[in-house]
Design an enzyme around this catalytic site. Structure first.
Site, short mmCIF file in Angstrom:
data_model
loop_
_atom_site.label_atom_id
_atom_site.label_comp_id
_atom_site.label_asym_id
_atom_site.label_seq_id
_atom_site.Cartn_x
_atom_site.Cartn_y
_atom_site.Cartn_z
N SER A 1 -63.30 -39.68 -26.09
CA SER A 1 -63.60 -38.33 -25.58
C SER A 1 -62.34 -37.47 -25.63
CB SER A 1 -64.19 -38.45 -24.17
OG SER A 1 -64.73 -37.23 -23.75
N HIS B 1 -68.56 -36.37 -28.49
CA HIS B 1 -69.92 -36.21 -27.96
C HIS B 1 -70.72 -35.32 -28.92
CE1 HIS B 1 -68.57 -37.90 -24.11
NE2 HIS B 1 -67.54 -37.07 -24.18
N GLU C 1 -71.28 -40.11 -29.69
CA GLU C 1 -71.03 -41.04 -28.60
C GLU C 1 -71.27 -42.48 -29.05
OE1 GLU C 1 -73.48 -39.79 -25.36
OE2 GLU C 1 -72.33 -37.95 -25.01
#
Length: 292
Positions: free
Chosen positions: A135, A177, A204
């Protein structure tokens, strides 16, 4: 003969977030393998997160379940921490360095340009260590980092801003994401305004693994999207902020999990030969950038 140590280039494991940390753990297993398996010395950097202790507990358990005994938390709450001799020493000894999610701006504000940052570059480019990031930790790996940006239905001039990243990769910008949060328009906005850069979107529970100077592989459950605007025709320079630009001849490449390519050499297996359309992109992504 030179007495200089031979450089040993390492790996980057760039994760789109929400990777499996409890079941098969394919991505974290690969990170541990590249870092040395059960003998790995892994440090976890939680500087991007405001709940650092919770983040560490989660990865402490995951890496422990994967058989790593030598694992520790670098709790960095200030730039003094990032410049401390103790933390630099621990990075110097690590075979795997993992950056958790949170806010990439916070991560760079704490460690960007620090002694710890420099030690991570030495670890990757001289000692052959593996650096992973998920992330925010993924977005921070490139030289140009996505700092702020709304997700719009269409690309929108001025809706995205970039900042300085850690610079393990250059001439790319990484978004995470990606499919789950419908961020293609955001990546198109970046490329429209910065055609010098190639946009990389990572889903993801998906990772782009980069062997510097060698090749790439995609792991996990999703895909890696590459947006290349170097040949595009656009009016982005002439429209107003918040307008949608024309984008003609933007190239999009989709590499699903299981994709694996090596830079072409005499020993490259036929099934691994890179399509010509991806050659310069792969050369760019895997480039062995010198320590700056």
């Amino acid at each position: 003969m030179s007495n200089q140590p031979q450089e040993k280039y390492g790996h980057l494991v760039i994760i789109g977030g929400h990777e499996d940390r409890q079941h098969g753990m394919e991505i974290l297993t690969r990170f541990v393998e590249l870092a040395g398996g059960a003998d790995a010395n892994i440090v976890v950097i939680t500087a991007a997160s405001q709940v650092a202790d919770q983040m560490w507990e989660m990865y402490d358990q995951a890496f422990g379940n994967l058989g790593v005994e030598c694992r520790s938390h670098l709790l960095i709450t200030s730039r003094q921490d990032a410049n401390s001799e103790e933390f630099v020493r621990r990075v110097d000894q690590a075979t795997g360095i993992f950056m958790t999610g949170g806010d990439q701006k916070r991560l760079l504000a704490l460690i960007g340009g620090s002694a710890l940052d420099a030690a991570m570059h030495v670890a990757l480019k001289i000692r052959g260590a593996t650096i992973g990031g998920t992330s925010a930790g993924a977005s921070a790996m490139s030289g140009h980092m996505l700092a702020t940006g709304r997700v719009e239905t269409l690309p929108e001039k001025g809706s995205v801003s970039l900042g300085a990243g850690l610079g393990f990769l250059h001439r790319v910008v990484i978004d995470q994401h990606f499919s789950e949060r419908q961020r293609l328009s955001r990546l198109l906005t970046i490329v429209a305004q910065n055609p010098y850069l190639q946009g990389i979107g990572i889903d993801e529970d998906t990772a782009l693994v980069v062997a510097l100077g060698s090749g790439i592989e995609v792991l996990g459950q999703g895909a890696v999207t590459i947006v290349d605007g170097r040949t595009m025709i656009t009016n982005v320079a002439d429209i107003k902020d918040r307008d949608t630009p024309e984008l003609i001849d933007v190239r999009l490449h989709l590499l699903p999990a299981g994709s694996s390519y090596q830079l072409p050499t005499a020993d490259t297996e036929p099934g691994k030969r890179l399509p010509p359309q991806l050659l310069d992109i792969l050369e760019n992504i895997t480039k062995r950038n010198p320590i700056s």
